[in-house]
Design an enzyme around this catalytic site. Structure first.
Site, PDB file in Angstrom:
ATOM      1  CD  GLU A 166      -2.954  -1.151   2.305  1.00 38.12           C
ATOM      2  OE1 GLU A 166      -2.863  -0.294   3.187  1.00 38.12           O
ATOM      3  OE2 GLU A 166      -3.875  -1.984   2.281  1.00 38.12           O
ATOM      4  CD  GLU A 351      -4.057  -5.740   3.685  1.00 35.48           C
ATOM      5  OE1 GLU A 351      -4.839  -4.867   4.109  1.00 35.48           O
ATOM      6  OE2 GLU A 351      -2.824  -5.653   3.765  1.00 35.48           O
TER       7      GLU A 351
HETATM    8  O1  IFM Z   1      -4.645  -3.262   9.020  1.00 35.10           O
HETATM    9  C1  IFM Z   1      -4.510  -2.700   7.765  1.00 35.10           C
HETATM   10  C2  IFM Z   1      -3.346  -3.311   7.011  1.00 35.10           C
HETATM   11  O2  IFM Z   1      -2.156  -3.203   7.714  1.00 35.10           O
HETATM   12  C3  IFM Z   1      -3.170  -2.635   5.679  1.00 35.10           C
HETATM   13  N1  IFM Z   1      -4.409  -2.574   4.953  1.00 35.10           N
HETATM   14  C4  IFM Z   1      -5.588  -2.127   5.627  1.00 35.10           C
HETATM   15  C5  IFM Z   1      -5.762  -2.878   6.934  1.00 35.10           C
HETATM   16  C6  IFM Z   1      -7.032  -2.398   7.664  1.00 35.10           C
HETATM   17  O3  IFM Z   1      -6.928  -1.053   7.966  1.00 35.10           O
END
Ligand code: IFM
Length: 440
Positions: A166, A351
């Site tokens: 990210e 994710e």
């Molecule tokens: O917890 C985070 C993760 O570290 C990165 N992506 C989003 C998740 C939720 O906020």
């Protein structure tokens, strides 16, 4: 009542996994781990609520891998902690850290899970603060060396690897919005980081390639922007949001350019000759990771610095993060990758998940029906994409465990498994059993 029986409709080659990150679960008090910018940020801005203990995955990792296996999943996404491996400086290795990831990888493989490691999930060693962290290109070079070290040390234990998790969060969220470490609110810092974190990715790709033939990817987080209404100013504001939040990173990675619209407001802050770096940034990748959670409503809002938009919450059902359920955005971005960037590249949803105000009931169980609904809605979108022939290959639920949710500390629970942070007990939630019911 929702269930997850739809997982049976996925092709047998489809990867189901769960994702975590080092700082959020390991506990940096264990095994000689060094300090990261998050320890510093937590001390200064979060009343000291940090990842000192987290879920103590360092000591409980075997139990955690067993839990993944029990889900019926076939992959595990985790990250290497740079300060665990190099706590003091860039040369002296912490052998306990080296040994920890060796044991972890061995356990993952022994359990027949595919490891999906990430090299950088935000725990930058705190020593880099002295040189302004990612604002300094030296940090990118050091990251390339770290990448090389990982591939030398563990290279034969995994096939796929992601460089950075990210980059929007590493840069915009942390240097413009100030919500994440190092907590800056400065456009120039944000833009140099938006560029340098991508350069770090590109240099890491080069470093990884010198050692072996890994399948290298990067993980981008896309957020859907919905204009408040059809007024021209709100439509334009939405385009700018998309250009900064999403296209900046995917245009650079796939096309070796930055989008004109974002450049019109950010271009002056880019380093000189930045376009030379774009060649490195856009080295071809073997796969792309997409993290997806929600949408934002975008409204025009005049700002001195030219970032003329505001993000608002809409009226759809929300998670405990106050993020709206907007599953349509997931298929929208999968389609965008295939149609606008690369129609062959394997896409992994690295994710997706939700925070829920989970509580133990009188039977010491957690009934997280809302999470089951959330997964069901998003997996349905993926099935639609598969039917359209889009190249989505896997799905990683965020997250295995309730964990340290950054600026929110331990107050937001994203896990398939409930964690009692007083004694590290792990209690699988109803959503956990829903996956395993259909996958095992
Ligand atoms: O917890 C985070 C993760 O570290 C990165 N992506 C989003 C998740 C939720 O906020």
């Amino acid at each position: 009542m929702n269930n997850l029986s739809l997982v049976k409709n996925f092709p047998s080659s489809f990867i189901f996994g769960t994702a975590t990150s080092s700082y959020q679960i390991e506990g940096n008090k264990y095994g000689g781990c060094g300090k990261s910018i998050w320890d510093d940020f937590a001390r200064k801005k979060l009343n000291g609520i940090d990842g000192l203990n987290a879920c103590n995955h360092y000591e409980y990792f075997e139990e955690d891998i067993k839990l993944i296996k029990g889900l019926g999943f076939n992959a595990y996404r985790f990250s290497f902690s740079w300060p665990r491996l190099f706590p003091e400086n860039n040369n002296d290795i912490n052998m306990d850290g080296v040994d920890f990831y060796k044991r972890l990888l061995d356990k993952i493989l022994e359990s027949d899970l595919e490891p999906f490691p990430t090299l950088y999930h935000w725990d930058l060693p705190v020593r880099f603060s002295k040189i302004e962290g990612w604002e300094n290109k030296d940090t990118c070079k050091r990251f390339a060396e770290f990448s090389y070290f990982i591939s030398q040390q563990y290279g034969d234990l995994f096939k796929k690897i992601a460089t950075v998790n990210e980059p929007w969060c590493v840069s915009w969220l942390s240097h413009y919005l100030g919500e994440h470490a190092p907590g800056k609110q400065n456009l120039k810092s944000a833009v140099s980081t938006m560029h340098n974190i991508l350069l770090a990715h590109g240099l890491s790709v080069e470093a990884l390639k010198t050692n072996n033939s890994h399948e290298i990817g990067i993980v981008l987080n896309n957020q859907y922007g919905e204009p408040l209404d059809q007024k021209e100013e709100n439509l334009n504001a939405t385009k700018l949001f998309d250009s900064i939040h999403n296209r900046w990173f995917s245009d650079a990675i796939f096309k070796g350019t930055y989008p004109e619209l974002a450049l019109s407001v950010l271009g002056d802050y880019l380093p000189k000759n930045y376009d030379n770096d774009l060649i490195v940034i856009s080295h071809p990748l073997k796969w792309i990771g997409l993290n997806y959670y929600t949408r934002s409503i975008i409204k025009y809002h005049k700002s001195e610095d030219g970032i003329n938009y505001k993000t608002l919450r809409g009226s759809l059902k929300k998670t405990d993060m106050d993020w709206e359920y907007f599953p349509e955005g997931l298929s929208y971005f999968i389609k965008r990758i295939n149609k606008e960037y690369n129609d062959k590249i394997p896409i992994y949803i690295t994710e997706n998940g939700m925070a829920n105000d989970d509580k133990l009931n009188s039977k010491e169980e957690v009934d997280d029906d809302d999470r089951i609904e959330f997964f069901d809605l998003h997996l349905k979108e993926i099935l639609k994409c598969l039917r359209e022939g889009l190249t989505v290959k896997g799905y990683f639920a965020w997250s295995l465990l309730d964990n340290y949710e950054w600026a929110f500390g331990y107050t937001k629970r994203f896990g398939l498994v409930y964690v009692d942070f007083d004694n590290f007990n792990r209690i699988p939630k109803k959503s956990y059993y829903e996956f395993s019911k259909y996958l095992i």
